[in-house]
Design a protein around this motif. Structure first.
Motif, short mmCIF file in Angstrom:
data_model
loop_
_atom_site.label_atom_id
_atom_site.label_comp_id
_atom_site.label_asym_id
_atom_site.label_seq_id
_atom_site.Cartn_x
_atom_site.Cartn_y
_atom_site.Cartn_z
N CYS A 76 0.76 -1.32 -0.13
CA CYS A 76 -0.15 0.11 -0.07
C CYS A 76 1.03 1.45 -0.07
CB CYS A 76 -1.06 -0.10 1.19
SG CYS A 76 -2.02 -1.22 1.43
N ASP A 77 0.58 2.14 -0.94
CA ASP A 77 1.44 3.48 -0.82
C ASP A 77 0.83 4.16 0.36
OD1 ASP A 77 2.49 3.00 -3.02
OD2 ASP A 77 1.26 3.76 -4.37
N GLU A 78 1.55 5.37 0.62
CA GLU A 78 1.31 6.15 1.96
C GLU A 78 -0.12 6.84 1.91
OE1 GLU A 78 1.72 7.65 5.36
OE2 GLU A 78 3.39 6.55 4.40
N GLY A 79 -0.91 6.44 2.97
CA GLY A 79 -2.25 7.06 2.60
C GLY A 79 -3.30 6.16 1.79
N GLU A 80 -2.93 5.28 1.18
CA GLU A 80 -3.72 4.25 0.46
C GLU A 80 -4.43 3.35 1.20
OE1 GLU A 80 -2.59 2.90 -4.23
OE2 GLU A 80 -1.50 1.97 -2.54
N THR A 81 -5.78 3.05 0.90
CA THR A 81 -6.38 1.87 1.57
C THR A 81 -6.02 0.69 1.07
OG1 THR A 81 -8.53 1.85 0.12
CG2 THR A 81 -8.48 3.51 2.13
N PRO A 82 -6.31 -0.39 1.82
CA PRO A 82 -5.93 -2.00 0.85
C PRO A 82 -6.82 -2.10 -0.36
CG PRO A 82 -6.06 -2.27 3.25
CD PRO A 82 -6.59 -0.97 3.05
N GLU A 84 -7.79 0.41 -2.46
CA GLU A 84 -7.20 1.23 -3.43
C GLU A 84 -5.90 0.57 -4.09
OE1 GLU A 84 -8.79 5.71 -1.81
OE2 GLU A 84 -6.92 4.79 -1.15
N ALA A 85 -5.06 -0.09 -3.18
CA ALA A 85 -3.88 -0.62 -3.44
C ALA A 85 -4.00 -1.78 -4.31
CB ALA A 85 -3.11 -1.11 -2.33
N ALA A 86 -5.04 -2.76 -4.06
CA ALA A 86 -5.44 -4.08 -4.80
C ALA A 86 -6.01 -3.71 -6.10
CB ALA A 86 -6.50 -4.88 -4.03
N LEU A 87 -6.80 -2.60 -6.18
CA LEU A 87 -7.18 -2.02 -7.73
C LEU A 87 -6.04 -1.49 -8.20
CD1 LEU A 87 -10.55 -0.67 -6.70
CD2 LEU A 87 -10.29 -2.96 -7.72
N ARG A 88 -5.18 -0.78 -7.72
CA ARG A 88 -4.03 -0.12 -8.47
C ARG A 88 -3.04 -1.24 -9.00
NH1 ARG A 88 0.82 0.51 -6.58
NH2 ARG A 88 -0.06 0.67 -4.36
#
Length: 148
Positions: A76-82, A84-88
């Motif tokens: 996960c990037d800084e401030g990113e939810t799981p 958001e990270a999975a979709l990214r």
């Protein structure tokens, strides 16, 4: 039984995810880094078509976990939810761009020996025809059928 890749299957999996009682969230140990993986459900092609999940074979040249089968995902990037990270990561690694409406639910976080706390995110990848694995990260991507 092979689950067809259709709206009733999507609704069934979404209902099961909604009913899934995740372990209570707690702050991860300071040494653990947050990460997420996508359990991307897609339509399987072929004679025995049905619902499948995407698995990837990590490239041989990667620093860690090279040559291993894995779910798409990453840190996960800084401030990113799981979510958001999975979709990214799904987009970066497989070219599959999905919105938050594709998320069916989350499974329990789990710590790894490599220092991560990983959140599995279940997504319905209706647009699975757009899969294009990133050759720098993956050698191969397969859809493995869900069978009960």
């Amino acid at each position: 039984m092979i689950w067809p890749f259709d709206e009733p299957t999507r609704q069934n999996i979404a209902a099961r995810c909604a009913a899934f009682a995740r372990l209570p969230e707690s702050e991860p140990a300071p040494a653990l880094k947050r990460a997420a993986v996508a359990i991307a459900l897609v339509g399987a092609d072929g004679v025995a078509s049905g619902t499948a999940l995407l698995l990837t074979l990590r490239a041989a040249g990667l620093r860690s976990h090279r040559g291993q089968w894995a779910l798409p995902g990453g840190r996960c990037d800084e401030g990113e939810t799981p979510v958001e990270a999975a979709l990214r990561e799904l987009h970066e690694e497989l070219g599959l761009e999905l919105g938050p409406d594709a998320v069916l639910g989350l499974l329990d976080d789990y710590p790894t020996r490599s220092g991560y706390l990983i959140t599995p995110v279940v997504v319905w990848a209706k647009a699975s025809g757009a899969i294009s694995p990133n050759p720098q990260e993956w050698r191969r991507c397969i859809a493995s059928r869900l069978i009960t």
